[in-house]
Motif scaffolding. Sequence first.
Motif, PDB file in Angstrom:
ATOM      1  N   THR A 185       0.607  -0.791   0.191  1.00 40.75           N
ATOM      2  CA  THR A 185       0.032   0.270  -0.476  1.00 40.75           C
ATOM      3  C   THR A 185       1.261   1.232  -0.365  1.00 40.75           C
ATOM      4  OG1 THR A 185      -1.495  -1.083   1.365  1.00 40.75           O
ATOM      5  CG2 THR A 185      -1.490   0.797   1.258  1.00 40.75           C
ATOM      6  N   VAL A 192      -4.403   7.091  -2.169  1.00 38.45           N
ATOM      7  CA  VAL A 192      -3.872   5.489  -1.483  1.00 38.45           C
ATOM      8  C   VAL A 192      -4.069   4.959  -2.576  1.00 38.45           C
ATOM      9  CG1 VAL A 192      -3.885   4.594   0.491  1.00 38.45           C
ATOM     10  CG2 VAL A 192      -3.530   6.730   1.130  1.00 38.45           C
ATOM     11  N   GLN A 193      -2.985   4.252  -2.902  1.00 37.88           N
ATOM     12  CA  GLN A 193      -3.525   3.063  -4.082  1.00 37.88           C
ATOM     13  C   GLN A 193      -2.370   1.835  -3.725  1.00 37.88           C
ATOM     14  OE1 GLN A 193      -1.715   5.155  -7.452  1.00 37.88           O
ATOM     15  NE2 GLN A 193      -1.053   2.926  -7.498  1.00 37.88           N
ATOM     16  N   ASP A 194      -2.974   0.206  -4.106  1.00 39.55           N
ATOM     17  CA  ASP A 194      -2.556  -0.735  -3.475  1.00 39.55           C
ATOM     18  C   ASP A 194      -1.711  -1.413  -5.457  1.00 39.55           C
ATOM     19  OD1 ASP A 194      -3.238  -0.547  -0.872  1.00 39.55           O
ATOM     20  OD2 ASP A 194      -5.156  -2.088  -1.497  1.00 39.55           O
TER      21      ASP A 194
END
Length: 447
Positions: A185, A192-194
Motif C-alpha cells: 500500500t 493511497v493505492q495498492d
Amino acid sequence: MEVVIKLSQFLLSLSLLIVLHELGHFIPAKLFKTKVEKFYLFFDIKYSLFKKKIGETVYGIGWLPLGGYVKIAGMIDESMDKEQMAEPPKPWEFRSKPAWQRLIIMLGGVTVNFILAIIIYIGMAYVYGETYIANSEVKDGVAVVNPVAEDLGFKDGDKILKLDGKEVEKFNDVAYDVLFAKIVTIERNGTVQDINLPIDLIDKLMDGEKAPLVSLRYPFVVAKLDDSSVNKDVLKKGDVIVSINGQETKYADEVIAIAESNKGKTFDAIVFRDEKEVPVKIGFNEEGKLGVMRSSLSLSNLEKLGYYKISQEKYSFFESVPAGLKRSKDELSKYFTQLKAIFTPSTGAYKGVGGFYAIFDIFPNTWSWEAFWNITALLSIMLGVMNLLPIPALDGGHVMFLLYEMITGRKPGDKFMEYAQITGFVILISLVLLVNGNDIFKLIMGK
C-alpha cells in the motif's frame, strides 16, 4: 587486504558456531556418561592439522572446513563405524542409553545455536542499542532503484505505508520485507493505492539487476568525474547538487530526470560545497549525463543535512533482555519465511540459495564487531533450523527416529539406520554441491 579481513571474519564466525554446536552434543553426552571418542573442528579425512588426546577423547582440527563433528561411541553417524556396531553394546555407548537421554544429546547442538543467537542479540541490544529511520521520517517517499520495481508500477517519491495490510513502522525493514509481501500500500501525490506483487518477484530479481526494489532517496553527491566529462572543471568531488535552473533538486532522481530531458544543454546550478552554497554552470552531454560517478552519504551526514532523522534506542541491561528475545523471534520468523519461499518453486527463491562463498560475501570488507556479531547470530539461527530438518545424517534425522522409538516403543534396526545414514549423507552432499555450484554459476555469470 579486504579479502583477508572478510576471510578472517568468515573463519572466526564459522569456527565459533561449529565448536559451540558440537559442544552442545559433547556436554550432555559427558553428563550421561557416554564416551566421546573425537571432538573435531572441520573434517579430518585421512589427515589432521592438529590433534591431541585428553582422557578418552581426541580433540583436533581437520583440513576440510565444511563443518565439524563429535564421534560418540555406539552411535551410527557419518563415521559409519560398522566394526564397533557389530560388537555387543557397552554401558558407555550411545545406543545403551535411554531414549530420552539420546534425544537430549541430539538436541544439544541446535539448542546451543538458538541460545547463542539470543545471547548475541541481547548483548548487541545492550552494547549498540538500535538505530533506525522511522517510516514516518521518509517524508518524500522512496527511490526506485531496480527496473523490476518500475515494471511493477512503483515510482520515485512513493510513500510505502503498509505491507500486506500491516503498517510499516521502521524503514530499515522495507527493503527486505517487500520481497515477501503480496500487496504494498503506497501513497502517491496524496492518493493511497495498492500495488500487487507477483509470486515470482524474487525470480524476476534474480534474473535482473542485483539491487533492492526501493531504497531511501539520496542527494546527488559527486564522487568522481570522468576525464571526458563536460563538468570536469566545474564540479568537484563531494559536491552536492541542490538546484538546477532554479529548480530544487533535493534528491539524485530529480537531477537524473532533469538531465535525461535536457540532453546537450547547459544550466545555472547551485552545489553545496565546503558547507556553503556555490553557484556553477553545469552541462549535460548528448546522452543526458553529467559525466560523473555518484556516491552516497552516511546516515549521520544525511541527518546533519536535514534529510532524515535517525532514531536510536538505548537499552539498560534488563531492558536488553526482552529486546534481544524479540530480535531473535523476528529473525527466526524471517528465516522461516525465506525457507517457505525457497521450497515454493514458483517464487524462484531457490535460485538465490548460496553456499560458503555466499556466506563469506556477506561479511564486510572492514572489520566491524557489530556486523560480525549480527551475522554470526543470524548464521547460528540458520544452522539451528537447518540441523533440525528431518534428514538422516542431520540432528533432525536422529531426532525423528528417536521420537519414533519413544512413541512406538520400537527401536529402528542398526541395518536400517546404516542405510538411512548413507541416504542422508548422499542428500547432504548433493545439497552442498547444489548450493556451492550455484555460487560458482553466479560468479561466472556475474550475478
